[in-house]
Design a protein around this motif. Structure first.
Motif, PDB file in Angstrom:
ATOM      1  N   HIS A 185     -10.002   6.048  -8.012  1.00  0.00           N
ATOM      2  CA  HIS A 185      -9.884   4.661  -7.870  1.00  0.00           C
ATOM      3  C   HIS A 185     -10.485   3.911  -6.678  1.00  0.00           C
ATOM      4  CE1 HIS A 185      -6.436   6.831  -5.915  1.00  0.00           C
ATOM      5  NE2 HIS A 185      -6.655   5.893  -4.942  1.00  0.00           N
ATOM      6  N   GLU A 186     -10.560   2.698  -6.378  1.00  0.00           N
ATOM      7  CA  GLU A 186     -11.088   2.006  -5.422  1.00  0.00           C
ATOM      8  C   GLU A 186     -10.202   2.355  -4.080  1.00  0.00           C
ATOM      9  OE1 GLU A 186     -11.520  -2.375  -3.351  1.00  0.00           O
ATOM     10  OE2 GLU A 186     -11.315  -2.031  -5.472  1.00  0.00           O
TER      11      GLU A 186
ATOM     12  N   LEU B 171      -8.326   2.277  -0.684  1.00  0.00           N
ATOM     13  CA  LEU B 171      -7.258   1.223  -0.078  1.00  0.00           C
ATOM     14  C   LEU B 171      -6.519   1.787   0.923  1.00  0.00           C
ATOM     15  CD1 LEU B 171      -6.107  -0.736  -3.239  1.00  0.00           C
ATOM     16  CD2 LEU B 171      -7.677  -1.316  -1.681  1.00  0.00           C
ATOM     17  N   THR B 172      -5.750   2.963   0.748  1.00  0.00           N
ATOM     18  CA  THR B 172      -5.147   3.511   1.863  1.00  0.00           C
ATOM     19  C   THR B 172      -5.970   4.688   2.858  1.00  0.00           C
ATOM     20  OG1 THR B 172      -4.495   5.423   0.738  1.00  0.00           O
ATOM     21  CG2 THR B 172      -3.332   3.592  -0.007  1.00  0.00           C
TER      22      THR B 172
ATOM     23  N   HIS C 136     -12.098  -7.499  -1.365  1.00  0.00           N
ATOM     24  CA  HIS C 136     -10.655  -7.398  -1.066  1.00  0.00           C
ATOM     25  C   HIS C 136      -9.992  -8.662  -1.381  1.00  0.00           C
ATOM     26  CE1 HIS C 136      -7.398  -5.780   1.328  1.00  0.00           C
ATOM     27  NE2 HIS C 136      -7.034  -7.069   1.722  1.00  0.00           N
ATOM     28  N   GLN C 137      -8.916  -8.255  -2.045  1.00  0.00           N
ATOM     29  CA  GLN C 137      -8.010  -9.512  -2.840  1.00  0.00           C
ATOM     30  C   GLN C 137      -6.638  -9.173  -1.790  1.00  0.00           C
ATOM     31  OE1 GLN C 137     -10.154  -7.432  -4.992  1.00  0.00           O
ATOM     32  NE2 GLN C 137     -11.705  -9.293  -4.278  1.00  0.00           N
ATOM     33  N   SER C 138      -6.320  -9.740  -0.935  1.00  0.00           N
ATOM     34  CA  SER C 138      -5.254  -9.727  -0.259  1.00  0.00           C
ATOM     35  C   SER C 138      -3.903  -9.878  -1.090  1.00  0.00           C
ATOM     36  CB  SER C 138      -5.037 -10.834   0.839  1.00  0.00           C
ATOM     37  OG  SER C 138      -5.969 -10.562   1.742  1.00  0.00           O
TER      38      SER C 138
ATOM     39  N   ARG D  99      -6.442  -2.829   6.301  1.00  0.00           N
ATOM     40  CA  ARG D  99      -7.325  -2.099   5.610  1.00  0.00           C
ATOM     41  C   ARG D  99      -8.535  -1.921   6.517  1.00  0.00           C
ATOM     42  NH1 ARG D  99     -10.150  -3.480  -0.457  1.00  0.00           N
ATOM     43  NH2 ARG D  99     -11.420  -1.436  -0.520  1.00  0.00           N
TER      44      ARG D  99
ATOM     45  N   THR E 293      -3.220  -8.503  -3.988  1.00  0.00           N
ATOM     46  CA  THR E 293      -3.061  -7.408  -4.639  1.00  0.00           C
ATOM     47  C   THR E 293      -3.123  -6.076  -3.886  1.00  0.00           C
ATOM     48  OG1 THR E 293      -5.127  -7.518  -5.760  1.00  0.00           O
ATOM     49  CG2 THR E 293      -3.288  -8.627  -6.978  1.00  0.00           C
ATOM     50  N   GLU E 294      -4.118  -6.138  -2.695  1.00  0.00           N
ATOM     51  CA  GLU E 294      -4.526  -5.092  -1.988  1.00  0.00           C
ATOM     52  C   GLU E 294      -3.916  -5.155  -0.629  1.00  0.00           C
ATOM     53  OE1 GLU E 294      -8.543  -4.167  -4.600  1.00  0.00           O
ATOM     54  OE2 GLU E 294      -8.902  -5.485  -2.726  1.00  0.00           O
TER      55      GLU E 294
ATOM     56  N   TRP F  17      -6.056  -7.367   4.937  1.00  0.00           N
ATOM     57  CA  TRP F  17      -7.329  -7.178   5.025  1.00  0.00           C
ATOM     58  C   TRP F  17      -7.282  -6.584   6.747  1.00  0.00           C
ATOM     59  CZ3 TRP F  17     -11.776  -5.411   3.947  1.00  0.00           C
ATOM     60  CH2 TRP F  17     -12.917  -5.472   4.948  1.00  0.00           C
TER      61      TRP F  17
ATOM     62  N   LEU G 180       0.836  -1.187   0.055  1.00  0.00           N
ATOM     63  CA  LEU G 180       0.187   0.148  -0.135  1.00  0.00           C
ATOM     64  C   LEU G 180       0.944   1.169  -0.035  1.00  0.00           C
ATOM     65  CD1 LEU G 180      -2.669  -1.086   2.628  1.00  0.00           C
ATOM     66  CD2 LEU G 180      -2.804  -1.346   0.013  1.00  0.00           C
TER      67      LEU G 180
END
Length: 539
Positions: A192-193, A195-196, A243-245, A254, A247-248, A251, A2
Motif C-alpha cells: 500500500h501507499e 503513510l506510517t 496527501h489527503q489530510s 507525515r 483520510t491520511e 501532513w 494512522l
C-alpha cells in the motif's frame, strides 16, 4: 488515524502478514548486517559511515578504516550504535583522515560478524587537476533495474555520487507504474501507499536490498538530498498533492516521519543544507527546495476557470501570482546562506560553484506543435492540459510550476547573486526524468549552466507522444526554448560531471535498457563549459 506499529518495529520482526512476496519477506526479516554499507558527506579529513545491524536490542558496532581492502593497517576507528529506535541503522562520522585519499571501511558486531567492506574517500585540499562526480535522480524500482547505479559503480574516474531526490517512491503497488508497466521481479513493500513510520521504513528496506544500489553505496561516498517522493508527490512546506489530510492524517506528522526515516536510512547528517569544498577546484552547495520553506503550488487551471478570455486570464495569473516576489523555494535564510557562500567561494579562489538541487531551473515552455501530436482518442483531460500549456507559453509562462519555473523571482534572485559574486555556476538538477542542458541567463546576461539529469528508471516524455521520434521531440522543445542547448526525452541513465580547472564536462549516459539487468551504456552525449564562459561551448 494512522496505525501505530512502533512496538512491532522495536521488536525488529516484520510480521509475515505485512510481506506478500515470500522471497522478499525472507530478505527483509534477516538478522545481523542486513543492507550493506554506505558513506556520505565527506570533507577533507572526515566522512560519515552507515550500516544496519538487526538484533533484539541495541548493539555497539566497532568501525575500522584502512588504506587497503585487507585492513592490514588500520588508520582510524570509531564506535556506532545500531538501535531498534532508529530501525537498527547506525551512523558515525570518522575524523582524523588525510585529504584526497581513498579508504576502506567495515563494521564489526559484538558477536564477531563483519559487514561487507566499503570504499570511500576524502575531499582534496589545494590544487586539484580533476574530480569526477555522478548525478542521479528518480529511481522508481518497479519501473526497472538500477543499471545506472551499476554502471557508475564500476567506473574508476568517479570520486563522488550526488543524488538529488526521488530515491524511493511512496505509491502503492499498481500506481505509477501501473500493473502493465511493472518489470518482473521488481517488487516494493509494503503493497500500500506508505503513510506510517513502519511503512516508510519498510519501503526503504525493500529498495536497499537492490544489489546495484548497495554496490554504488559501497564504492563511493554520496551527497544526497530528498525531493518530493521521499515524502509525497509534489510536496511543499504545508502539504502535498498526494496527501489527503481528511483520510491520511496530519501532513506535518507525515512529513516528520518522512524526514526521520530518510535520515535513518541514508548516509546523511541532520543538516537541511550544507556545502562541500573540493580543494580550489569547486564548492558544492547542497540545498533544500522541498519541505522547509517552499511556497504553496500555483494553480493556473483555477485562474483560468475564474472566467473571461483564456489569454487575459493567463496574463493576470502571470502578473499577479506567478511573478510574486514573495514566492520561494528555499526561504530567506537559505537564500542568504547561499548568496554568502557563492561570494566566499570566489573570494577564496575556487574555480567552480556547483549547486546540487532537486528541480529543473531553466525555462521550459510548451511548444505549439504538441497540439498536433495528440491522438484522436486522447483523454479530454490531456487535451485541456495541452491547450492550457500552449496558452501559457504564448504569454511567456511555463507549464511546470513544481520546478523553478513556478518561482521566477526566486530563480532570478539566485542567478543575480551568482553573477554578482562572479561565480562559475553549474546547476545539477533532477525530477523531470529527462535530460536537459540549459544555458541559464538573467537580465540577458549568461549566468551559468544547468545539467539536468534523466531518471534512473522513471519514464520521461516518451510516454506522452510515443509516435513522435525522440529526435523530433527534442528539436521541437529546443525550438520553443532558446536557452535549451540539449534535450533527450526518451531514455534513462545518469549524468557524470568531470571537473578540471579549465573546463567542466557534463556527460549524459543513456542505458541500453532498464527492463533487465544490463549495465551497458547505449550512448553518451558530452557538453562542455569553459571556465569563465557561463554557457555551454558550441559545436
Amino acid at each position: 488515524m494512522l496505525i501505530d506499529r512502533r512496538s512491532l518495529l522495536q521488536a525488529s520482526i516484520l510480521g509475515a502478514g505485512m510481506l506478500s512476496v515470500p522471497g522478499l519477506a525472507a530478505a527483509l526479516q534477516s538478522r545481523g548486517f542486513s543492507h550493506g554499507v554506505a558513506s556520505g558527506e565527506p570533507s577533507a579529513r572526515s566522512v560519515l559511515l552507515w550500516t544496519r545491524f538487526v538484533a533484539d536490542s541495541d548493539r555497539k558496532l566497532r568501525v575500522e578504516v584502512a588504506r587497503d581492502a585487507r585492513f592490514r593497517k588500520i588508520v582510524a576507528g570509531a564506535e556506532a550504535l545500531a538501535s531498534p529506535e532508529r530501525d537498527h541503522t547506525a551512523k558515525v562520522v570518522v575524523s582524523g583522515l588525510s585529504p584526497n585519499r581513498w579508504y576502506f571501511y567495515r563494521f564489526i558486531a559484538p558477536d564477531g560478524s563483519i559487514s561487507r567492506t566499503g570504499r570511500t574517500r576524502t575531499l582534496p585540499e589545494g590544487a586539484v587537476d580533476q574530480f569526477g562526480l555522478a548525478l542521479f535522480s528518480c529511481s522508481n524500482l518497479p519501473f526497472g533495474y538500477f543499471n545506472a547505479y551499476a554502471h557508475a559503480a564500476a567506473r574508476e574516474d568517479l570520486d563522488l555520487a550526488v543524488h538529488v531526490g526521488d530515491y524511493v517512491y511512496e505509491y502503492q503497488r499498481g500506481v505509477y507504474p501501473d500493473p502493465k508497466s511493472v518489470i518482473d521481479g521488481r517488487v516494493i513493500e509494503p503493497a500500500h501507499e506508505i503513510l506510517t513510520l513502519a511503512d516508510y521504513r519498510l519501503r526503504y528496506a525493500s529498495y536497499r536490498l537492490d544489489p546495484d544500489l548497495q554496490r554504488l553505496h559501497a564504492r563511493m561516498p554520496m551527497i544526497a538530498q530528498w525531493d518530493d517522493h521521499e515524502s509525497a508527490n509534489d510536496s511543499w512546506r504545508d502539504g502535498a498533492e498526494n496527501h489527503q489530510s481528511d483520510t491520511e492524517g496530519s501532513w506535518s506528522a507525515r512529513k516528520a516521519i518522512a524526514e526521520r526515516v530518510y535520515r535513518e536510512w541514508m548516509p546523511v547528517s541532520d543538516d537541511y543544507w550544507s556545502s562541500y569544498q573540493i580543494g580550489q577546484l569547486a564548492t558544492l552547495f547542497k540545498v533544500e527546495t522541498r519541505l522547509v520553506a517552499r511556497s504553496a503550488p500555483l494553480d493556473l487551471v483555477a485562474a483560468v476557470r475564474a472566467g473571461g478570455d483564456v489569454d487575459q486570464a493567463v496574463r493576470k495569473f502571470r502578473d499577479e501570482q506567478w511573478r510574486d516576489p514573495a514566492r520561494t523555494l528555499m526561504g530567506p535564510e537559505q537564500e542568504h546562506w547561499l548568496q554568502a557562500g557563492l561570494l566566499e567561494s570566489k573570494r577564496n579562489g575556487t574555480r567552480w560553484q556547483i549547486l546540487a538541487q532537486q528541480v529543473v531551473m531553466g525555462e521550459v515552455l510548451m511548444p505549439q506543435q504538441i497540439a498536433g501530436w495528440l491522438r484522436s482518442d486522447s483523454p479530454t483531460s490531456m487535451r485541456q492540459y495541452v491547450q492550457l500549456g500552449i496558452a501559457a507559453a504564448r504569454n511567456g509562462v511555463p507549464f511546470n510550476f513544481d520546478s523553478w519555473g513556478g518561482f521566477p523571482e526566486a530563480r532570478d534572485r539566485l542567478l543575480r547573486a551568482a553573477l554578482s559574486s562572479n561565480a562559475d555556476l553549474l546547476v545539477l538538477s533532477g525530477d523531470s526524468h529527462n535530460a536537459w542542458g540549459q544555458n541559464l541567463a538573467v537580465d540577458g546576461v549568461a549566468a551559468g549552466v544547468e545539467l539536468a539529469g534523466h531518471s534512473v528508471t522513471s519514464p520521461g516524455y516518451e510516454k506522452f507522444a510515443p509516435q513522435i521520434s525522440r529526435d523530433e521531440f527534442a528539436a521541437v522543445m529546443r525550438g520553443a526554448n532558446p536557452g535549451l542547448a540539449y534535450a533527450e526525452l526518451a531514455r534513462r541513465g545518469y549524468v557524470s560531471l568531470i571537473l578540471r580547472p579549465t573546463q567542466a564536462e557534463g556527460r549524459w549516459h543513456f542505458m541500453r535498457t532498464v527492463a533487465q539487468r544490463d549495465p551497458s551504456v547505449e550512448e553518451t552525449r558530452t557538453m562542455t563549459v569553459r571556465a569563465g564562459q557561463r554557457k555551454f561551448a558550441e559545436g
